[in-house]
Motif scaffolding. Structure first.
Motif, short mmCIF file in Angstrom:
data_model
loop_
_atom_site.label_atom_id
_atom_site.label_comp_id
_atom_site.label_asym_id
_atom_site.label_seq_id
_atom_site.Cartn_x
_atom_site.Cartn_y
_atom_site.Cartn_z
N GLU A 137 33.75 24.99 1.79
CA GLU A 137 32.67 24.74 0.84
C GLU A 137 31.41 25.50 1.21
O GLU A 137 30.69 26.01 0.33
CB GLU A 137 32.40 23.24 0.73
CG GLU A 137 31.39 22.91 -0.36
CD GLU A 137 31.35 21.44 -0.70
OE1 GLU A 137 30.43 21.06 -1.46
OE2 GLU A 137 32.22 20.68 -0.25
N ASP A 138 31.11 25.59 2.50
CA ASP A 138 29.94 26.36 2.93
C ASP A 138 30.03 27.81 2.47
O ASP A 138 29.03 28.42 2.06
CB ASP A 138 29.79 26.30 4.45
CG ASP A 138 29.32 24.95 4.96
OD1 ASP A 138 28.88 24.12 4.13
OD2 ASP A 138 29.40 24.71 6.18
N TRP A 181 29.26 28.20 -1.35
CA TRP A 181 27.81 28.21 -1.61
C TRP A 181 27.19 29.53 -1.14
O TRP A 181 26.32 30.10 -1.82
CB TRP A 181 27.14 27.05 -0.88
CG TRP A 181 27.29 25.71 -1.55
CD1 TRP A 181 27.99 24.63 -1.09
CD2 TRP A 181 26.74 25.31 -2.81
NE1 TRP A 181 27.90 23.59 -1.98
CE2 TRP A 181 27.12 23.98 -3.05
CE3 TRP A 181 25.93 25.96 -3.76
CZ2 TRP A 181 26.74 23.29 -4.19
CZ3 TRP A 181 25.55 25.26 -4.90
CH2 TRP A 181 25.96 23.93 -5.11
N GLU A 182 27.62 30.00 0.02
CA GLU A 182 27.06 31.23 0.59
C GLU A 182 27.25 32.42 -0.34
O GLU A 182 26.41 33.33 -0.39
CB GLU A 182 27.74 31.51 1.94
CG GLU A 182 27.23 32.73 2.68
CD GLU A 182 28.03 32.99 3.94
OE1 GLU A 182 28.32 34.17 4.22
OE2 GLU A 182 28.37 32.01 4.65
N GLU A 230 29.16 28.24 -7.71
CA GLU A 230 29.03 26.80 -7.90
C GLU A 230 30.36 26.12 -7.60
O GLU A 230 31.35 26.36 -8.30
CB GLU A 230 28.61 26.50 -9.34
CG GLU A 230 28.56 25.02 -9.68
CD GLU A 230 28.46 24.75 -11.16
OE1 GLU A 230 28.53 23.56 -11.54
OE2 GLU A 230 28.33 25.71 -11.95
N GLN A 246 27.08 32.36 -3.52
CA GLN A 246 26.38 32.09 -4.78
C GLN A 246 27.32 31.61 -5.88
O GLN A 246 27.13 31.92 -7.06
CB GLN A 246 25.62 33.36 -5.25
CG GLN A 246 24.74 33.99 -4.21
CD GLN A 246 23.67 33.05 -3.68
OE1 GLN A 246 22.96 32.42 -4.45
NE2 GLN A 246 23.57 32.94 -2.36
#
Length: 330
Positions: A92-93, A96-97, A101, A99
């Motif tokens: 999940e990190d 997000w990294e 969703e 960009q």
């Protein structure tokens, strides 16, 4: 203004990569280049049998593509399921990294993993334990998840979970998205012959295949004949032919995309996924077929220069710069 969001749905997985010999693969009775489902224990047995140190990176076919779209500067979303564990946090990190969703469901079951054996010819052979990624409930997949979506990428491996596949394509269509299906693996195609033609006819707008997948789907070894059959009932048909480039069919016209020339591949993990990232980004953002294909070819080449499916940020910077240089106008 219309949205240019690309939403992917598929398996949230972590890739575990090991460089090994053809002999090592032969001892596992594994046909090179495909994907086999195994248990977590079987994965560990293979890892233990190798003297090599694994490389661990986020993975999953549709996710690789969607992270690529995010890294290109596109608007992107990923739908999947992860475990509540360290591997899930890593996954999940990374989403997000890049960009992107994340629209993720959480389960006590461990996050899924793909063990990829990379042989000296840079081919990868995959041993997959889906873990939590297989627990996404079809009833929870709604058209709202695909809101404002121009292209919905549905992972071909979902054909092994037919209820989820049907829920995904129906929800995407209800949201008004174009549905892109990457056939994923010749083994997937061979196991899905009873459903694929009708699925493509009713729901798929963009069909993407490599040579092995196209042959399994169409029964044709000849590129021209295979592409012609791939194009039936879809708006875009893509045939990737490895180091020889790719062909894109659209509006009864075939566009040949030359391969990017350069260094020999280090690892082909994610090559098709990242090709799709460039191509779908281009289509969603109104670029021409040729420009979209060239962008796909560039992304596919660059991911083959590293282990795993994660292109380094400095390389993404170079690719993003060439989007403007090579496509000064839409």
């Amino acid at each position: 203004m219309p949205s240019n969001t690309i939403t992917g749905i598929g398996s949230a997985l972590v890739d575990v990569l090991i460089n090994e010999t053809d002999e090592f693969l032969h001892k596992l009775n594994k046909e090179k280049g495909g994907m086999t489902y195994v248990t977590s224990a079987e994965q560990q047995d293979i890892i233990s049998a190798s003297s090599q140190i694994p490389v661990i990176v986020p993975g999953g076919a549709a996710c690789n593509t969607i992270l690529g779209v995010g890294n290109l500067g596109g608007t992107a979303r990923f739908i999947g399921a992860r475990g509540e564990d360290e591997y899930g946090d890593i996954f999940e990190d990374k989403v997000w990294e890049c960009q992107v969703e994340p629209v993720l469901s959480y389960f006590d079951t461990p996050t899924g993993k793909v063990l990829s054996i990379v042989t000296p010819d840079a081919q990868r052979s995959m041993f997959t334990d889906l873990g939590a990624s297989s627990l996404l409930d079809p009833a929870d997949v709604t058209s709202q998840m695909f809101s404002d979506t121009t292209i919905a990428l549905v992972e071909g491996y979902l054909l092994f979970n037919r209820e989820l596949m049907m829920a995904a394509v129906k929800a995407a269509k209800a949201a008004g998205a174009l549905v892109a299906l990457d056939l994923a693996s010749f083994e997937v195609v061979n196991a899905s012959q009873d459903i694929l033609p009708d699925l493509v006819k009713e729901y798929v707008d963009i069909l993407i295949a490599n040579e092995d997948e196209a042959k399994a789907y169409t029964g044709e070894s000849d590129e021209t004949a295979a592409l012609e059959k791939l194009s039936v009932n879809v708006t875009y048909a893509v045939l990737k032919v490895g180091s020889r480039g790719s062909y894109i069919w659209h509006n009864n016209t075939v566009t040949r995309i030359e391969p990017v020339k350069g260094n020999a591949p280090v690892d082909t993990t994610g090559a098709g996924d990242l090709w799709a990232a460039g191509f779908l980004y281009g289509i969603a953002n109104g670029l021409s077929i040729e420009k979209s294909g060239r962008l796909g070819s560039m992304c596919g080449y660059e991911v083959c220069q590293v282990m795993g499916a994660q292109i380094p940020e400095q390389v993404w910077e170079k690719i993003r710069a060439t989007i403007e240089e090579q496509t000064p106008s839409k």
